[in-house]
Design a protein around this motif. Structure first.
Motif, PDB file in Angstrom:
ATOM      1  N   ALA A 173       0.842  -1.205   0.000  1.00 19.32           N
ATOM      2  CA  ALA A 173       0.000   0.000   0.000  1.00 19.32           C
ATOM      3  C   ALA A 173       0.868   1.242   0.000  1.00 19.32           C
ATOM      4  CB  ALA A 173      -0.904  -0.021   1.222  1.00 19.32           C
ATOM      5  N   LEU A 174       1.949   1.255   0.733  1.00 17.42           N
ATOM      6  CA  LEU A 174       2.831   2.418   0.789  1.00 17.42           C
ATOM      7  C   LEU A 174       3.457   2.670  -0.576  1.00 17.42           C
ATOM      8  CD1 LEU A 174       4.620   1.954   4.223  1.00 17.42           C
ATOM      9  CD2 LEU A 174       3.076   3.816   3.587  1.00 17.42           C
ATOM     10  N   ILE A 175       3.875   1.578  -1.237  1.00 14.59           N
ATOM     11  CA  ILE A 175       4.477   1.759  -2.563  1.00 14.59           C
ATOM     12  C   ILE A 175       3.471   2.365  -3.535  1.00 14.59           C
ATOM     13  CG2 ILE A 175       5.408   0.490  -4.546  1.00 14.59           C
ATOM     14  CD1 ILE A 175       6.672  -1.448  -2.550  1.00 14.59           C
ATOM     15  N   ALA A 176       2.257   1.805  -3.452  1.00 16.37           N
ATOM     16  CA  ALA A 176       1.222   2.317  -4.369  1.00 16.37           C
ATOM     17  C   ALA A 176       0.922   3.779  -4.089  1.00 16.37           C
ATOM     18  CB  ALA A 176      -0.042   1.478  -4.238  1.00 16.37           C
ATOM     19  N   LEU A 177       0.812   4.174  -2.835  1.00 11.42           N
ATOM     20  CA  LEU A 177       0.506   5.564  -2.482  1.00 11.42           C
ATOM     21  C   LEU A 177       1.658   6.492  -2.818  1.00 11.42           C
ATOM     22  CD1 LEU A 177      -1.277   4.967   0.933  1.00 11.42           C
ATOM     23  CD2 LEU A 177      -2.343   5.691  -1.211  1.00 11.42           C
ATOM     24  N   VAL A 178       2.886   6.023  -2.633  1.00 11.61           N
ATOM     25  CA  VAL A 178       4.038   6.872  -2.990  1.00 11.61           C
ATOM     26  C   VAL A 178       4.088   7.102  -4.487  1.00 11.61           C
ATOM     27  CG1 VAL A 178       6.568   6.932  -3.081  1.00 11.61           C
ATOM     28  CG2 VAL A 178       5.396   6.279  -0.966  1.00 11.61           C
ATOM     29  N   LEU A 179       3.815   6.014  -5.250  1.00 16.38           N
ATOM     30  CA  LEU A 179       3.806   6.182  -6.716  1.00 16.38           C
ATOM     31  C   LEU A 179       2.733   7.158  -7.161  1.00 16.38           C
ATOM     32  CD1 LEU A 179       4.413   2.495  -7.871  1.00 16.38           C
ATOM     33  CD2 LEU A 179       6.041   4.394  -7.892  1.00 16.38           C
ATOM     34  N   MET A 180       1.638   7.194  -6.386  1.00 11.83           N
ATOM     35  CA  MET A 180       0.551   8.128  -6.710  1.00 11.83           C
ATOM     36  C   MET A 180       0.781   9.483  -6.057  1.00 11.83           C
ATOM     37  SD  MET A 180      -2.704   5.557  -6.282  1.00 11.83           S
ATOM     38  CE  MET A 180      -3.881   6.853  -6.617  1.00 11.83           C
ATOM     39  N   GLN A 181       1.878   9.627  -5.352  1.00  9.86           N
ATOM     40  CA  GLN A 181       2.264  10.869  -4.679  1.00  9.86           C
ATOM     41  C   GLN A 181       1.226  11.306  -3.631  1.00  9.86           C
ATOM     42  OE1 GLN A 181       3.176  13.870  -7.672  1.00  9.86           O
ATOM     43  NE2 GLN A 181       5.009  12.741  -8.346  1.00  9.86           N
ATOM     44  N   GLN A 182       0.646  10.298  -2.977  1.00 12.54           N
ATOM     45  CA  GLN A 182      -0.311  10.571  -1.893  1.00 12.54           C
ATOM     46  C   GLN A 182       0.464  10.485  -0.569  1.00 12.54           C
ATOM     47  OE1 GLN A 182      -3.565  11.436  -2.250  1.00 12.54           O
ATOM     48  NE2 GLN A 182      -3.325  11.348  -4.500  1.00 12.54           N
ATOM     49  N   TRP A 183       1.235  11.562  -0.310  1.00  7.68           N
ATOM     50  CA  TRP A 183       2.181  11.503   0.805  1.00  7.68           C
ATOM     51  C   TRP A 183       1.469  11.446   2.158  1.00  7.68           C
ATOM     52  CZ3 TRP A 183       6.396  10.358  -1.455  1.00  7.68           C
ATOM     53  CH2 TRP A 183       6.722  10.866  -2.700  1.00  7.68           C
ATOM     54  N   MET A 184       0.489  12.235   2.389  1.00  4.79           N
ATOM     55  CA  MET A 184      -0.214  12.202   3.680  1.00  4.79           C
ATOM     56  C   MET A 184      -0.918  10.856   3.908  1.00  4.79           C
ATOM     57  SD  MET A 184       0.419  14.917   5.301  1.00  4.79           S
ATOM     58  CE  MET A 184      -0.813  14.764   6.566  1.00  4.79           C
ATOM     59  N   PHE A 185      -1.528  10.382   2.839  1.00  9.66           N
ATOM     60  CA  PHE A 185      -2.210   9.090   2.920  1.00  9.66           C
ATOM     61  C   PHE A 185      -1.197   7.976   3.232  1.00  9.66           C
ATOM     62  CE2 PHE A 185      -5.731   6.439   0.692  1.00  9.66           C
ATOM     63  CZ  PHE A 185      -6.168   6.026   1.945  1.00  9.66           C
ATOM     64  N   ALA A 186      -0.008   8.117   2.593  1.00  6.11           N
ATOM     65  CA  ALA A 186       1.046   7.116   2.827  1.00  6.11           C
ATOM     66  C   ALA A 186       1.523   7.154   4.280  1.00  6.11           C
ATOM     67  CB  ALA A 186       2.216   7.353   1.883  1.00  6.11           C
ATOM     68  N   LEU A 187       1.623   8.406   4.827  1.00  7.36           N
ATOM     69  CA  LEU A 187       2.053   8.531   6.229  1.00  7.36           C
ATOM     70  C   LEU A 187       1.042   7.888   7.162  1.00  7.36           C
ATOM     71  CD1 LEU A 187       4.014   9.685   8.321  1.00  7.36           C
ATOM     72  CD2 LEU A 187       2.699  11.835   8.256  1.00  7.36           C
ATOM     73  N   VAL A 188      -0.229   8.092   6.859  1.00  9.72           N
ATOM     74  CA  VAL A 188      -1.289   7.494   7.688  1.00  9.72           C
ATOM     75  C   VAL A 188      -1.203   5.974   7.636  1.00  9.72           C
ATOM     76  CG1 VAL A 188      -3.777   7.223   7.930  1.00  9.72           C
ATOM     77  CG2 VAL A 188      -2.819   9.465   7.486  1.00  9.72           C
ATOM     78  N   VAL A 189      -0.988   5.460   6.427  1.00  6.83           N
ATOM     79  CA  VAL A 189      -0.880   3.999   6.277  1.00  6.83           C
ATOM     80  C   VAL A 189       0.318   3.466   7.071  1.00  6.83           C
ATOM     81  CG1 VAL A 189      -0.399   2.143   4.626  1.00  6.83           C
ATOM     82  CG2 VAL A 189      -2.069   3.921   4.060  1.00  6.83           C
ATOM     83  N   ALA A 190       1.446   4.223   7.007  1.00 10.49           N
ATOM     84  CA  ALA A 190       2.649   3.780   7.748  1.00 10.49           C
ATOM     85  C   ALA A 190       2.377   3.740   9.250  1.00 10.49           C
ATOM     86  CB  ALA A 190       3.816   4.710   7.428  1.00 10.49           C
ATOM     87  N   LEU A 191       1.768   4.795   9.779  1.00 15.78           N
ATOM     88  CA  LEU A 191       1.445   4.815  11.203  1.00 15.78           C
ATOM     89  C   LEU A 191       0.447   3.716  11.555  1.00 15.78           C
ATOM     90  CD1 LEU A 191       1.149   8.697  11.753  1.00 15.78           C
ATOM     91  CD2 LEU A 191       3.036   7.182  12.432  1.00 15.78           C
ATOM     92  N   TYR A 192      -0.510   3.556  10.615  1.00 10.74           N
ATOM     93  CA  TYR A 192      -1.522   2.513  10.832  1.00 10.74           C
ATOM     94  C   TYR A 192      -0.872   1.135  10.899  1.00 10.74           C
ATOM     95  CZ  TYR A 192      -6.166   0.429  10.336  1.00 10.74           C
ATOM     96  OH  TYR A 192      -7.331  -0.272  10.540  1.00 10.74           O
ATOM     97  N   ALA A 193       0.115   0.903  10.032  1.00 11.96           N
ATOM     98  CA  ALA A 193       0.814  -0.394  10.012  1.00 11.96           C
ATOM     99  C   ALA A 193       1.597  -0.619  11.295  1.00 11.96           C
ATOM    100  CB  ALA A 193       1.744  -0.445   8.793  1.00 11.96           C
ATOM    101  N   ILE A 194       2.244   0.481  11.746  1.00 13.56           N
ATOM    102  CA  ILE A 194       3.011   0.357  12.993  1.00 13.56           C
ATOM    103  C   ILE A 194       2.100  -0.007  14.156  1.00 13.56           C
ATOM    104  CG2 ILE A 194       4.375   1.637  14.683  1.00 13.56           C
ATOM    105  CD1 ILE A 194       5.573   3.217  12.309  1.00 13.56           C
ATOM    106  N   GLN A 195       0.913   0.629  14.209  1.00 15.22           N
ATOM    107  CA  GLN A 195      -0.051   0.329  15.271  1.00 15.22           C
ATOM    108  C   GLN A 195      -0.519  -1.131  15.199  1.00 15.22           C
ATOM    109  OE1 GLN A 195      -1.203   2.143  17.832  1.00 15.22           O
ATOM    110  NE2 GLN A 195       0.201   3.835  17.331  1.00 15.22           N
TER     111      GLN A 195
END
Length: 786
Positions: A173-195
């Motif tokens: 999901a992070l790769i897909a969001l980064v490729l789409m340049q959805q940086w905030m969404f990617a950050l949320v996903v990263a935090l969500y994954a850590i949780q």
């Protein structure tokens, strides 16, 4: 133990991250069990996982239906369903029949399956993204996020698979969001994954810790069950349990066996009724049952309580331990405990206690019990200002019976003596055996005058009656010594010692008497002790000497022999009477070395006399009891050079009362050397005619008491002397009359037919140097002067 319960998983160390993930564990068995606990939880959530997986897959298919190629979408859906089916089947195969133990190979296979599952679910991000806009892609990421959360919550029991799945999906999901340049969404996903990863680890640790605690409790319960089962099967003890109404509950097989009843019959039965037998009906309970009932009533714990029970009309002894049972609210719900049948141990203990205080031959109390009883009597006397007494009894002539008839007869005689003593005892007296032929009586209260003399008189009277053993009639008497407490002794030792001193005095008086202790007996005992000590050194100090008394022919009055008589002149006490030290020497066996000395010195003295003169030497029974007595005679003859026919051994009838066979053998050996043997003090002992059959005596000596009686015209003495002379003549023996002191007595003895005479009329005991004068005067004088 027949079974060994498994160890508690995880006990080998703390639940570190590596242990939690299955990356390490020092105990291979624990590793497999830990993984088993984890995967068993996954198998329990199969249904909910199928539903969630199918719903998520359906949403993705619906999201991209008509947008992405149907073939690709169908292939992905089939892959999801096939992988789901395979994983569920694999996990169930690991946890078959409720047991789940993984090998490391299976664990690795599970990890690979988790990777494949993560890649399959991440595929839509790469495959369907070109066919979707931003809304569809956001929805897809949200669905995958929900799957990650579901995995973290539902599959955290096995954290490795969950972490792999969450990691692959999150990275995709992070790769897909980064490729789409959805940086905030990617950050949320990263935090969500850590949780999700943290939640998975936390949940896994909480789950596994709880399961380990449950496993520990289960193991403890299993261990307790195994121990109880082993205890019931292999031990003599058993478990018992009662409710608040004291009725038996949960009857174990061994407890039923102990009661000799089937379990269903005693279940619910009152406990006390079960073990009290007829006492339940009569109300006459043993004290131990009362104590048990009180413990149960007061709800007190008890341990090793010895209870007398009745099982099937048989009295048994149980050892019971019990403790009250409480429920979760602290309310009393009954008793539980353990018991065992200790009847055999109890009987053994009672037997040991009996043997410790009772004599096995007579069944009378022994010395220990008499000592304890006398100690109690002394305390009682001191407390109530009364008097107690101790009587010491010794059988007269028992040694003669024991030696002549054997120990078997002696033991039977002691048993009969014990019965007679038991028969004359009252409630105030206790009789026991001190040892050998000595008995003791404790009189608890001897305050009343005449109590002691009355008991002693009854004892002497009863024990003096004839006994019949092995078709033989035996006569033994008894001597009694008594001491009064606390007058004659304030402790047991003093009182028993003083009673013994009184007994010794009674024996000295001739036996068959009762003698009470008096302080003067201590002086007598001390004098005897000093005399014994001095006698032990008499030979070394040269204090002993010999006197010789002539024996003459009754008709010619010519000297035929001399009787050797030992004398003792002590350096401190002066001249000691033979009647005083000879019995002492026999009691202490000092007579053996003294007798050997007398024998050797007598033979040497006889060498100074004419060759036709003999020497007579008295020999004690103690000397004849020595196995080498004949060798002692041979040495005396050899050292002196005296011919054997010139030595005459004088013995009394008492030699046959100790060991008749040994005495006869020793005398026969002496006679075989050529020595003669004379029987002294004839008629004063027992069964004299019987002794004449045992040995061929050369001479019979008539005791001086008969000679003195005949001198006063006593018909019995005259008859005895005539009978002895007639018997000796018929047997070819000679007779010697002792104690002739006057010419009238000598004439009377001569007329009665005695062949030899000995007495003061013909000569007193004299020193060796004086014997030569007799031979010098013999031709000139009609008789010998003193």
């Amino acid at each position: 133990m027949k079974h060994t319960p498994p160890p508690i998983p995880g006990k080998s160390g703390p639940l570190t991250l590596r242990v939690l993930l299955g990356l390490s564990d020092s105990d291979e068995d624990n590793w497999g069990r830990l993984r088993g606990i984890q995967f068993k939880r996954i198998a329990e959530l199969t249904t909910s996982r199928i539903i969630v997986t199918l719903i998520a897959a359906a949403h993705i298919v619906a999201l991209f239906f008509g947008k992405a190629p149907s073939a690709i979408l169908g292939i992905w859906a089939i892959a999801v369903c096939g992988l789901l089916y395979y994983n569920i089947k694999f996990e169930h195969s690991l946890c078959n029949l409720g047991k789940c133990v993984l090998s490391r190979a299976q664990y690795r296979k599970h990890g690979i399956n988790a990777v494949i599952t993560g890649l399959v679910w991440s595929a839509p991000l790469a495959i369907f993204a070109p066919y979707a806009g931003a809304p569809e892609l956001g929805m897809l990421v949200a669905i995958l996020g929900l799957l990650a959360v579901g995995t973290a919550l539902g599959r955290n029991a096995a954290p490795v698979g969950a972490l792999i799945f969450i990691g692959i999906v999150s990275i995709s999901a992070l790769i897909a969001l980064v490729l789409m340049q959805q940086w905030m969404f990617a950050l949320v996903v990263a935090l969500y994954a850590i949780q999700c990863i943290g939640g998975t680890l936390t949940g896994a640790r909480t789950f596994l810790t709880g399961r380990l605690a449950e496993a520990g409790l289960s193991e403890k319960s299993e261990v307790v069950s195994l121990l109880l089962r082993e205890f019931e099967e292999n031990q003599a003890d058993w478990l018992w349990q009662i409710d608040t109404a004291r009725r038996v509950r949960s009857v174990s097989p061994r407890f039923a066996f102990a009661t000799k009843s089937p379990p269903e019959e005693i279940e619910g039965m009152p406990f006390l009724e079960l073990i009290s037998g007829d006492a339940w009906r009569t109300g006459q309970f043993p004290p131990s049952l009362h104590e048990l009932a009180d413990k149960l009533k007061r709800r007190e714990s008890f341990s090793a309580l010895l209870v007398k029970v009745t099982i099937g009309r048989e009295t048994r002894w149980w050892e019971l331990s019990g403790t009250p049972m409480l429920n979760h609210d602290g309310k009393h719900i009954g008793f539980r405990g353990v018991g065992s049948d200790v009847t055999e141990q109890r009987e053994s203990s009672e037997k040991i206690a009996y043997l410790a205080r009772y004599d096995t031959l007579t069944s009378l109390p022994n010395r220990l019990m008499l000592t304890e009883s006398l100690n109690d009597a002394l305390r009682y006397a001191e407390q109530w200002r009364t008097r107690c007494a101790f009587l010491m009894i010794d059988l007269d002539r028992f040694k003669a019976v024991n030696d002549s008839l054997g120990h078997h007869v002696g033991d039977q005689l002691l048993a009969q003596v014990a019965e007679r003593l038991r028969g004359v005892m009252g409630k105030n007296e206790l009789v026991g055996r001190l040892g050998g032929d000595e008995f003791g009586i404790v009189i608890r209260d001897a305050s009343e005058q005449g109590t002691i003399t009355g008991v002693a008189g009854r004892v002497i009277e009863q024990l003096s009656q004839p006994y019949t053993l092995d078709h033989q009639t035996l006569y033994v008497g008894a001597s009694v010594g008594s001491a009064i407490g606390p007058r004659d002794g304030i402790n047991v030792e003093d009182l028993m010692r003083n009673a013994d001193l009184a007994l010794y005095r009674a024996k000295d008086e001739g036996g068959g008497e009762h003698w009470a202790y008096e302080p003067g007996l201590h002086a007598t005992a001390e004098e005897r002790r000093k005399l014994e000590f001095a006698l032990r050194n008499a030979l070394e100090r040269g204090e002993l000497s010999l006197n010789f008394q002539p024996v003459v022919d009754a008709n010619s009055e010519q000297v035929l022999s001399f009787e050797a008589l030992v004398r003792w002149n002590n350096s401190e006490q002066g001249f000691v009477s033979p009647g005083k030290f000879i019995p002492l020497a026999e009691d202490t066996r000092l007579i053996v070395p003294i007798g050997a000395w007398v024998l050797e010195q007598s033979c040497k003295a006889a060498m100074s006399w004419p060759s036709n003169i003999r020497v007579a030497v008295n020999v004690s029974p103690e000397q004849l009891a020595e196995p080498d007595f004949a060798d002692t005679v041979v040495r005396a003859l050899a050292n002196s050079g005296l011919d054997a026919h010139r030595l005459e051994i004088e013995v009394t009838e008492s030699i046959f009362l100790r060991d008749a066979n040994l005495a006869s053998k020793s005398l026969e050996q002496v006679m075989a050397l050529g020595c003669t043997v004379a029987l002294d003090d004839f008629g004063t002992g027992y069964s004299s005619l019987g002794y004449l059959r045992k040995l061929r005596f050369t001479t019979i000596k008539v005791d001086r008491s008969f000679v003195q009686g005949a001198a006063t015209d006593n018909p019995e003495s005259l008859a005895i002397i005539r009978a002895v002379v007639a018997m000796a003549d018929s047997l070819g023996m000679k007779t010697t009359a002792e104690g002739v002191e006057t010419a009238e007595e000598a004439k009377m003895i001569r007329e009665m037919g005695c062949t030899k005479i000995q007495g003061y009329y013909y000569g007193r005991p004299m020193q060796l140097s004086d014997t030569a004068k007799i031979f010098q005067r013999r031709a000139a004088q009609p008789r010998l002067s003193a």
